[in-house]
Design a protein around this motif. Structure first.
Motif, short mmCIF file in Angstrom:
data_model
loop_
_atom_site.label_atom_id
_atom_site.label_comp_id
_atom_site.label_asym_id
_atom_site.label_seq_id
_atom_site.Cartn_x
_atom_site.Cartn_y
_atom_site.Cartn_z
N ASN A 143 41.61 42.90 27.41
CA ASN A 143 42.18 41.63 27.49
C ASN A 143 43.70 41.65 26.89
OD1 ASN A 143 39.08 39.72 26.98
ND2 ASN A 143 39.93 40.54 28.89
N THR A 185 45.53 43.00 29.89
CA THR A 185 45.58 42.23 31.09
C THR A 185 46.35 41.02 30.92
OG1 THR A 185 43.56 41.21 30.55
CG2 THR A 185 43.47 43.08 32.05
N ALA A 239 49.38 38.03 33.25
CA ALA A 239 48.86 36.74 33.30
C ALA A 239 49.63 35.91 34.27
CB ALA A 239 48.91 35.90 32.02
N ASP A 240 50.59 36.12 34.73
CA ASP A 240 51.64 35.56 35.86
C ASP A 240 51.31 36.24 37.07
OD1 ASP A 240 52.78 38.03 35.18
OD2 ASP A 240 55.17 36.90 35.40
N GLN A 241 50.22 37.20 37.17
CA GLN A 241 50.22 37.80 38.54
C GLN A 241 48.60 37.64 39.00
OE1 GLN A 241 51.49 41.91 38.92
NE2 GLN A 241 53.05 41.64 36.93
N GLU A 242 48.49 37.50 40.30
CA GLU A 242 47.25 37.05 40.77
C GLU A 242 46.53 38.03 41.34
OE1 GLU A 242 47.76 33.85 43.50
OE2 GLU A 242 48.04 32.19 41.83
N SER A 282 36.21 37.36 44.41
CA SER A 282 37.14 36.89 43.40
C SER A 282 36.19 36.18 42.14
CB SER A 282 37.98 35.40 43.64
OG SER A 282 38.79 34.99 42.78
N THR A 283 36.69 35.47 41.64
CA THR A 283 35.81 34.92 39.98
C THR A 283 34.40 34.39 40.59
OG1 THR A 283 35.78 33.47 38.40
CG2 THR A 283 36.51 32.59 40.18
N PHE A 290 37.72 39.49 36.82
CA PHE A 290 38.30 38.14 36.43
C PHE A 290 37.82 37.38 35.34
CE2 PHE A 290 38.06 39.12 40.87
CZ PHE A 290 39.33 39.53 41.20
N ASP A 291 36.56 37.21 35.23
CA ASP A 291 35.90 36.45 34.23
C ASP A 291 35.63 36.91 32.84
OD1 ASP A 291 35.66 34.64 36.29
OD2 ASP A 291 33.66 35.36 37.05
N GLN A 350 43.93 37.17 36.44
CA GLN A 350 43.99 35.93 36.94
C GLN A 350 43.66 36.17 38.48
OE1 GLN A 350 44.98 33.08 35.54
NE2 GLN A 350 45.01 31.85 37.35
N ASP A 378 44.86 32.12 43.95
CA ASP A 378 44.71 30.60 43.92
C ASP A 378 44.25 30.12 45.33
OD1 ASP A 378 44.53 28.07 43.31
OD2 ASP A 378 46.64 27.68 43.46
#
Length: 314
Positions: free
Chosen positions: A180, A183, A187-190, A205-206, A214-215, A220, A223
């Motif tokens: 974590n 990672t 944080a600003d990258q998806e 995804s999540t 992700f979880d 991240q 979106d």
């Protein structure tokens, strides 16, 4: 008369002394009987299972690697041996083949006479038939609460055998925390996970089959609303470019289920994929298909997943 009374009194003391151990023996036997079984709760509810079963068949590689990590491999007699993940190849080579992860070999099971059968959701429909052969432990990984679910499954195995898994779980917790920290720099990258299979692509995804990326591991998610079904959401090249992930994880299912299958990574050699942020920033991370698709949720498999992603970030 005095001598007779004295003799009688001595005899009574002797008899009383002889009877005392009998009571202790009875109590000891009672404790032993209590340890013949253990009450656990699995996805089917509360049930009584044999304590420290000596002949176990395991249809879940995550639970197989957990038993291996806890020093319980000698209690396992069978598993699905045709196409195991590479990290379990040596362990599986010593075991009887009892079918596949999706279809048990009933005749072989009857022959082996197991004390316990461990299955995952893949064999849930076979549970009633398997119960006729031996007690069944049904485990599953809840993707809505992945880490708690994994810990619960591992602790269930530990409880059945009366061993302590807490130190090993604590080690995994530390590894997750350390990952974590890595990672967090992204944080600003998806991120998006893509599964390739027989010429098709599915997005995850999540909260999905691979939701731990992700979880739990801290990336991240993109979106975008993505179906969290078992098989993911079918997506095309234009859709991936529209989503435009900064980090793209890839699992080749075809190679996971058939080691000699043609690599599906060729699907990524496409102009739309090459225009994504992930491709332009060299952030397409190919994951070990046998580990991620066939296994997971065990002490060793979760460790290997963390290790693989951590190495990719380095």
């Amino acid at each position: 008369m005095t001598k007779k009374l004295l003799t009688l009194f001595t005899a009574m003391l002797f008899l009383g002394a002889c009877q005392a151990p009998a009571s202790e023996t009875t109590e000891s036997t009672s404790v032993a009987v209590d340890k013949e079984t253990v009450m656990i709760t699995d996805v089917a509810g509360e049930k009584e299972l044999p304590y420290q079963p000596e002949r176990v068949v395991v249809y879940d590689y995550g639970m197989l690697d957990t038993m291996d990590a806890l020093g319980l491999t000698e209690n396992v007699i069978g598993t699905a041996t045709n196409n195991p993940p590479a990290y379990l190849a040596d362990t599986v080579a010593e075991l009887e083949n009892v079918g596949t992860l999706k279809e048990p070999d009933m005749e072989k099971l009857i022959t082996l006479e197991p004390d316990l059968i461990i299955i995952s959701a893949r064999l849930e429909d076979f549970a009633p038939q398997l119960e006729e052969i031996a007690p069944v432990l049904q485990i599953t990984v809840d993707q809505a609460d992945y880490w708690a679910s994994v810990q619960g499954n591992i602790n269930t195995i530990a409880e059945i055998y009366g061993v302590d898994a807490e130190s090993k779980l604590a080690d995994l917790e530390t590894e997750i925390t350390e990952l974590n920290e890595k990672t967090a720099k992204f944080a600003d990258q998806e991120a998006l996970l893509l599964m390739l299979n027989d010429g098709a692509m599915s997005a995850f995804s999540t909260g999905s089959r691979f939701g731990q990326v992700f979880d739990v591991f801290g990336f991240q998610p993109v979106d975008v609303a993505i179906d969290s079904s078992t098989h993911g959401q079918t997506v095309g090249y234009e859709g991936i470019l529209e989503i435009n992930p900064d980090i793209l994880f890839v699992v080749d299912r075809s190679q996971a289920i058939q080691a000699d299958a043609e690599s599906q990574l060729q699907l990524l050699d496409n102009e739309f994929i090459k225009k994504t942020n992930a491709a332009m920033n060299d952030r397409i991370i190919t994951l070990s298909p046998d580990l991620w698709y066939l296994s997971g949720g065990g002490l060793e498999s979760v460790h290997l997943m963390i290790e693989e992603i951590s190495a990719a970030l380095d």
